[in-house]
Each structure stands twice: as structure tokens, then as C-alpha cells.
Design a protein around this motif. Structure first.
Motif, mmCIF file in Angstrom:
data_model
loop_
_atom_site.group_PDB
_atom_site.id
_atom_site.type_symbol
_atom_site.label_atom_id
_atom_site.label_comp_id
_atom_site.label_asym_id
_atom_site.label_seq_id
_atom_site.Cartn_x
_atom_site.Cartn_y
_atom_site.Cartn_z
ATOM 1 N N PHE A 61 -3.640 -4.999 -3.472
ATOM 2 C CA PHE A 61 -4.773 -4.542 -4.105
ATOM 3 C C PHE A 61 -5.902 -5.552 -4.271
ATOM 4 C CE2 PHE A 61 -1.572 -1.398 -5.270
ATOM 5 C CZ PHE A 61 -2.258 -0.335 -5.325
ATOM 6 N N TYR A 62 -5.504 -6.915 -4.516
ATOM 7 C CA TYR A 62 -6.708 -7.617 -4.506
ATOM 8 C C TYR A 62 -7.364 -7.799 -3.403
ATOM 9 C CZ TYR A 62 -4.916 -10.028 -8.931
ATOM 10 O OH TYR A 62 -4.710 -10.344 -10.035
ATOM 11 N N ARG A 63 -6.823 -7.641 -2.278
ATOM 12 C CA ARG A 63 -7.274 -7.746 -0.969
ATOM 13 C C ARG A 63 -8.344 -6.509 -0.560
ATOM 14 N NH1 ARG A 63 -2.676 -8.712 1.682
ATOM 15 N NH2 ARG A 63 -2.464 -6.480 2.403
ATOM 16 N N THR A 161 -3.433 2.537 -12.046
ATOM 17 C CA THR A 161 -4.116 3.852 -12.505
ATOM 18 C C THR A 161 -5.585 3.442 -11.923
ATOM 19 O OG1 THR A 161 -2.788 3.677 -14.518
ATOM 20 C CG2 THR A 161 -4.911 4.936 -14.667
ATOM 21 N N ARG A 162 -6.371 4.475 -11.638
ATOM 22 C CA ARG A 162 -7.617 4.427 -10.974
ATOM 23 C C ARG A 162 -8.478 5.768 -11.616
ATOM 24 N NH1 ARG A 162 -12.373 3.804 -9.045
ATOM 25 N NH2 ARG A 162 -12.942 3.667 -6.659
ATOM 26 N N LEU A 163 -9.578 5.325 -12.462
ATOM 27 C CA LEU A 163 -10.525 6.412 -12.852
ATOM 28 C C LEU A 163 -11.728 6.498 -12.030
ATOM 29 C CD1 LEU A 163 -10.165 6.075 -16.672
ATOM 30 C CD2 LEU A 163 -8.492 7.242 -15.212
ATOM 31 N N PHE A 164 -12.306 7.614 -11.904
ATOM 32 C CA PHE A 164 -13.490 7.803 -11.263
ATOM 33 C C PHE A 164 -14.739 8.555 -11.951
ATOM 34 C CE2 PHE A 164 -10.102 7.724 -8.208
ATOM 35 C CZ PHE A 164 -10.569 7.080 -6.845
ATOM 36 N N LYS A 207 -3.808 8.120 0.383
ATOM 37 C CA LYS A 207 -4.118 7.047 1.186
ATOM 38 C C LYS A 207 -3.972 5.635 0.847
ATOM 39 C CE LYS A 207 -8.554 5.925 1.476
ATOM 40 N NZ LYS A 207 -9.773 5.948 1.305
ATOM 41 N N THR A 208 -4.091 5.325 -0.507
ATOM 42 C CA THR A 208 -3.889 3.918 -1.165
ATOM 43 C C THR A 208 -2.438 3.677 -1.195
ATOM 44 O OG1 THR A 208 -5.644 4.416 -2.850
ATOM 45 C CG2 THR A 208 -4.365 2.885 -3.525
ATOM 46 N N LEU A 209 -1.596 4.801 -1.397
ATOM 47 C CA LEU A 209 -0.122 4.443 -1.411
ATOM 48 C C LEU A 209 0.420 4.319 -0.118
ATOM 49 C CD1 LEU A 209 1.004 6.589 -4.550
ATOM 50 C CD2 LEU A 209 0.834 4.189 -4.423
ATOM 51 N N LEU A 210 0.060 4.886 0.945
ATOM 52 C CA LEU A 210 0.398 4.903 2.338
ATOM 53 C C LEU A 210 -0.021 3.590 2.883
ATOM 54 C CD1 LEU A 210 2.052 6.279 4.381
ATOM 55 C CD2 LEU A 210 -0.101 7.367 5.133
ATOM 56 N N ASN A 211 -1.380 3.395 2.532
ATOM 57 C CA ASN A 211 -1.724 2.063 3.079
ATOM 58 C C ASN A 211 -0.954 0.748 2.434
ATOM 59 O OD1 ASN A 211 -3.829 3.019 4.664
ATOM 60 N ND2 ASN A 211 -5.306 2.743 3.267
ATOM 61 N N LEU A 212 -0.622 1.125 1.215
ATOM 62 C CA LEU A 212 0.296 -0.070 0.591
ATOM 63 C C LEU A 212 1.623 -0.025 1.358
ATOM 64 C CD1 LEU A 212 1.201 -2.019 -1.748
ATOM 65 C CD2 LEU A 212 1.743 0.084 -3.102
ATOM 66 N N TRP A 272 -6.362 9.305 -10.892
ATOM 67 C CA TRP A 272 -5.002 9.420 -10.515
ATOM 68 C C TRP A 272 -3.980 8.124 -10.930
ATOM 69 C CZ3 TRP A 272 -4.189 4.830 -8.278
ATOM 70 C CH2 TRP A 272 -4.961 4.216 -7.019
ATOM 71 N N ALA A 273 -2.942 8.212 -10.957
ATOM 72 C CA ALA A 273 -1.825 7.218 -11.478
ATOM 73 C C ALA A 273 -0.539 7.271 -10.619
ATOM 74 C CB ALA A 273 -1.438 7.217 -13.057
ATOM 75 N N PHE A 274 0.215 6.102 -10.504
ATOM 76 C CA PHE A 274 1.340 6.219 -9.954
ATOM 77 C C PHE A 274 2.252 5.090 -10.463
ATOM 78 C CE2 PHE A 274 -1.152 2.559 -7.547
ATOM 79 C CZ PHE A 274 -0.142 1.709 -7.616
ATOM 80 N N GLY A 275 3.493 5.174 -10.240
ATOM 81 C CA GLY A 275 4.587 4.242 -10.833
ATOM 82 C C GLY A 275 5.691 3.868 -9.673
ATOM 83 N N LEU A 276 5.869 2.735 -9.420
ATOM 84 C CA LEU A 276 6.881 2.498 -8.291
ATOM 85 C C LEU A 276 7.703 1.347 -8.758
ATOM 86 C CD1 LEU A 276 5.707 -0.735 -7.545
ATOM 87 C CD2 LEU A 276 4.217 0.822 -6.067
#
Ligand code: FA5
Ligand code: MG
Length: 414
Positions: A61-63, A161-164, A207-212, A272-276
Motif C-alpha cells: 500500500f505504501y508503494r 478503507t478508501r473513501l472517494f 483491482k486493488t485487492l487483485l494487485n495485492l 469501499w472496504a475490505f477485511g483480510l
């Protein structure tokens, strides 16, 4: 490491967790074995696989998401107390009053007002209310779940969590796109969201989660999205990846319920939000066959993760079921300048062969008067297929002492 003082007081009417005392009542169901786990904070314990995988995800995420000056856009919270009011874990997240997760057979209650968090999503409303748009929350979570290879009553999660705003989501394209509309809820979409909002949020989330996932496991990882239900997101999905020939669920995610944002005082954003599950991802990444191993204090397990850089590839090698036997040896070095601890490591492996599981320096000191330097090593032995006897290990140690002197590494003290 384990700095929580978890104990029941004498009269049994109070519960002590992290230096705080709590009243017990008819709802209390935390057990002594669960209390012992509080404060272990494996996600903050350097060189533990849960820490290493958390660092890898954080680095991703930092990168991947940096601001104009190269600053990371995601804030990380990893030190929030796992003891939370029921409202944070359930009500604020729109979990209905009759939802099964509230039942005392499924969650750990401190008393009727407080519980051990069952997911790190419990902090999301507080952090959004504080004004953040992008953040990760890491922590230990507690559930009265079954115990098997992929389930344990204490495990670790990371929520994102990411808000737009409209400008961010539509990337300033001036096509009159709108975040909100009024209509009815369908199986695909919340009432308040336009089709454009839904599509762009879903695409960005996946896309975010698949890239991760691909940054962890490579482009060839087999995965699938499964529709599912969470009270706090709609629509919602789970991501499954291939693990030892089977599908393993690794995370839940979805489009945040607009009512939650409104409740947090946010009126012109969507998100959106996720929990892994960190254990599940670490099992896949390091080939760890069982979730229970993460609680092992066995040095045969822990020493395999003894790396400073979380990007170091590690493939876990199964350790023997038979117990370890450790013995120490100290000697005065013959020549400090030419000596390297690797000389002793090699010698221990030569003499002890397959029985030597680990060798570590546990003490070094220089005598103030004589100027001589002494090293103490701990040699840990274990057999793959049977118990070792102290006698046979004493023999190996005796040989090791003789060889240290013969090979002129040093003069044995003990
Ligand atoms: C949740 O806990 C939701 N809070 C996730 C979420 C967050 C959804 C934000 C939407 C938005 P779930 O109960 O499925 O969802 O748990 C999430 C992950 O934790 C699972 O996918 C799995 O990887 C892991 N997990 C769940 N139970 C266990 C367990 N007993 N032991 C180890 N890992 C577990
Ligand atoms: Mg799930």
C-alpha cells in the motif's frame, strides 16, 4: 513480548485485562486460555510470520499509493485495544439485533457492555468520523469458532478503507456523472448509489485487492470472487485463492453502506472496504500447513522466519513432532580477530549432523583484566522420528567440546 496481565481475581467477580479491571456478569464468557493470548500482538512482533506478512501488505500500500510528494496515502493503525463496546463491533456497522455473530456462543464477551473485537472493522466508523479517507487497521480478533487447519479462536486481520469524493472517483471527467441517486435497492446495488458509482467503486476495489494478491503470490495465482453478504457493505464479495488443491477464503469486501458514512458525518463521499485474514495469507505465502503453528514458541518454527526484510522468500519446512533438547557450551576464543561464529556453526553441524536444529550465540563477554573473550552458544537438538535421550546428546556435546579445542577455536569453560 506478552505484556498483558490477564488473570481472574480471587473473588471471581472481576476480570483483569491490560491493567484494567472489568465487572463480570451473565454475558461474560472469555476463558483463561483466551485471556493468555491478549497482548501477544503477533502483528507487531518482529520476525514473526504474522508481522512479516503484515509488513509486506503495508509496503504494497505504501508503494502503490503515494501522494504528490511521495508520502504514503494510507494511514496504519496497529495498536488499538481489542476490548471494545458492543456498539463498535455490531450496531455502528448495522449488524441486526438478531444476527448470529452476536450470540454468546459465537463471540467473546467481557460483560454485557464490552467484548473482544470479532473483526478489525469495529474501528472503521471511529476512524472515518475522525476525518480519514484511506487507512489500514491491523489487529488480533477473537471468535468462538471451530478449531481446524484454517480456523482458530484468535487470529489477525487487516482492514482497509478508501473513501472517494465525486472528483476522485470520476477523475475530474466532466460528463455530469453523479455519485448519488434515489431509487430502490437491488441485489446489485444500494439505493443511494448511481450505476456509475457502483461500477467505478467495484472496479477499483477488486483491482486493488487483485494487485495485492498478485504482488504476494505472483501473476499465476488462481483466484475467484464469490458473492456474499455483510451487513456493512453492499454489494459484497469474498476472495478465494487456491491452497493445496482447494479454494481458501482469504478476505471479505464490498461497497460501504452509505448509511454508515452518513452516521459518521460524511455526506458527499462514497467508499469501499475490505477485511483480510493474515494467517490464511501467511499459510499460502510461506507454505505453513496449519493455523495453530502461528502460536508456536518452538525455535524450530520461529527461527525459519528470522529475517529483517519482509520481502525475503521463505518456504516453511515442517518441524518434527518430537521435542527439542538444548545444551549450552562456552569457550575462551583462541584468536578473536580470526574467529567467526560461523566456524562454530559449521563445527556443530559437522559433529551433530541432522540432529542439530539450531545454533545461536546467547552470550559474549570480554574479561576486564585478561582481555580474553568468551562466547556461549546454545545448540538445539531434535530428531525427526524419535525422542532424543539426554545421554546421547551429552555424548555429542562432549565430542563438540573436544573438537573446539582440537580445531583451536578456543578453550572450553563449560
Ligand atoms: C469479516 O470479518 C469482515 N469484517 C470483513 C469485511 C471488512 C468485509 C470490511 C467487508 C468490509 P469474515 O468473517 O469473512 O469477514 O473474516 C475475514 C477473513 O478473516 C476471512 O476471509 C478469513 O481469511 C479470516 N478468518 C475468519 N475466521 C477465521 C478463523 N477462525 N481463523 C483464521 N482466520 C479466519
Ligand atoms: Mg467470511
Amino acid at each position: 513480548r506478552c505484556f498483558s496481565q490477564a488473570s481472574e481475581s480471587n473473588n471471581g467477580q472481576k476480570l483483569e485485562l491490560f491493567d484494567k479491571t472489568y465487572d463480570v456478569d451473565h454475558m461474560t464468557n472469555v476463558t483463561p486460555s483466551i485471556m493468555k493470548k491478549l497482548g501477544s500482538n503477533l502483528h507487531n512482533r518482529k520476525k514473526h510470520p504474522i508481522y512479516l506478512i503484515r509488513q509486506r501488505i503495508q509496503e504494497y500500500f505504501y508503494r502503490s499509493y503515494v501522494g504528490r510528494t511521495g508520502n504514503p496515502l494510507y494511514a496504519v493503525f496497529d495498536n488499538l485495544s481489542p476490548v471494545v463496546p458492543l456498539a463498535k463491533n455490531f450496531d455502528n456497522l448495522l449488524v441486526p439485533p438478531d444476527h448470529p455473530s452476536r450470540h454468546p456462543k459465537d463471540s467473546y464477551y467481557v460483560n454485557q457492555n464490552l467484548m473482544l473485537r470479532a473483526h478489525t472493522t469495529c474501528h472503521t466508523c471511529d476512524i472515518i468520523s475522525a476525518g480519514l479517507d484511506r487507512f489500514l487497521t491491523v489487529g488480533d480478533v477473537y471468535r468462538r469458532d471451530e478449531i481446524d487447519r484454517t480456523h482458530y479462536p484468535v487470529f489477525h486481520q487487516m482492514d482497509g478503507t478508501r473513501l472517494f469524493s465525486a472528483e476522485e472517483l470520476f477523475q475530474r471527467s466532466d460528463h455530469g456523472l453523479k455519485l448519488f441517486e434515489s431509487g430502490g435497492e437491488t441485489v446489485h446495488k444500494q439505493a443511494a448509489h448511481t450505476e456509475d458509482t457502483l461500477q467505478l467503486l467495484s472496479i477499483d476495489l477488486k483491482k486493488t485487492l487483485l494487485n495485492l494478491t498478485q504482488s504476494l503470490f505472483g501473476k499465476d495465482i488462481s483466484y475467484r470472487w464469490v458473492d456474499c453478504y455483510f451487513p456493512f457493505t453492499h454489494p459484497s464479495w469474498e476472495l478465494e485463492i487456491e491452497y493445496e488443491g482447494d479454494w481458501m477464503e482469504v478476505l471479505g469486501c464490498g461497497i460501504l453502506r452509505q448509511d454508515i458514512l452518513t452516521q459518521c458525518g460524511v455526506n458527499s463521499k462514497v467508499g469501499w472496504a475490505f477485511g483480510l485474514g493474515l494467517e490464511r495469507l501467511a499459510m499460502k505465502l510461506y507454505s505453513i500447513p496449519d493455523v495453530r503453528l502461528f502460536w508456536s514458541e518452538d525455535t524450530g518454527f520461529l527461527s525459519q522466519f528470522n529475517v529483517d526484510d519482509c520481502q525475503t522468500p521463505i518456504k516453511y519446512k515442517e518441524i518434527s513432532k518430537f521435542p527439542q533438547l538444548a545444551q549450552d557450551i562456552s569457550f575462551w576464543l583462541t584468536d578473536v580477530d580470526s574467529y567467526s561464529s560461523n566456524d562454530f556453526y559449521d563445527l556443530a553441524r559437522t559433529v551433530g549432523g541432522e540432529l542439530v536444529e539450531q545454533v545461536e550465540v546467547i552470550d559474549t563477554f570480554t574479561h576486564p583484566k585478561s582481555g580474553r573473550t568468551s562466547h556461549t552458544y546454545r545448540v538445539t537438538y531434535r530428531h525427526m522420528h524419535r525422542n532424543l535421550t539426554t545421554q546421547e546428546i551429552n555424548q555429542v556435546q562432549q565430542q563438540l567440546r573436544s573438537r573446539v579445542e582440537q580445531d583451536l577455536l578456543g578453550t572450553v569453560r563449560v
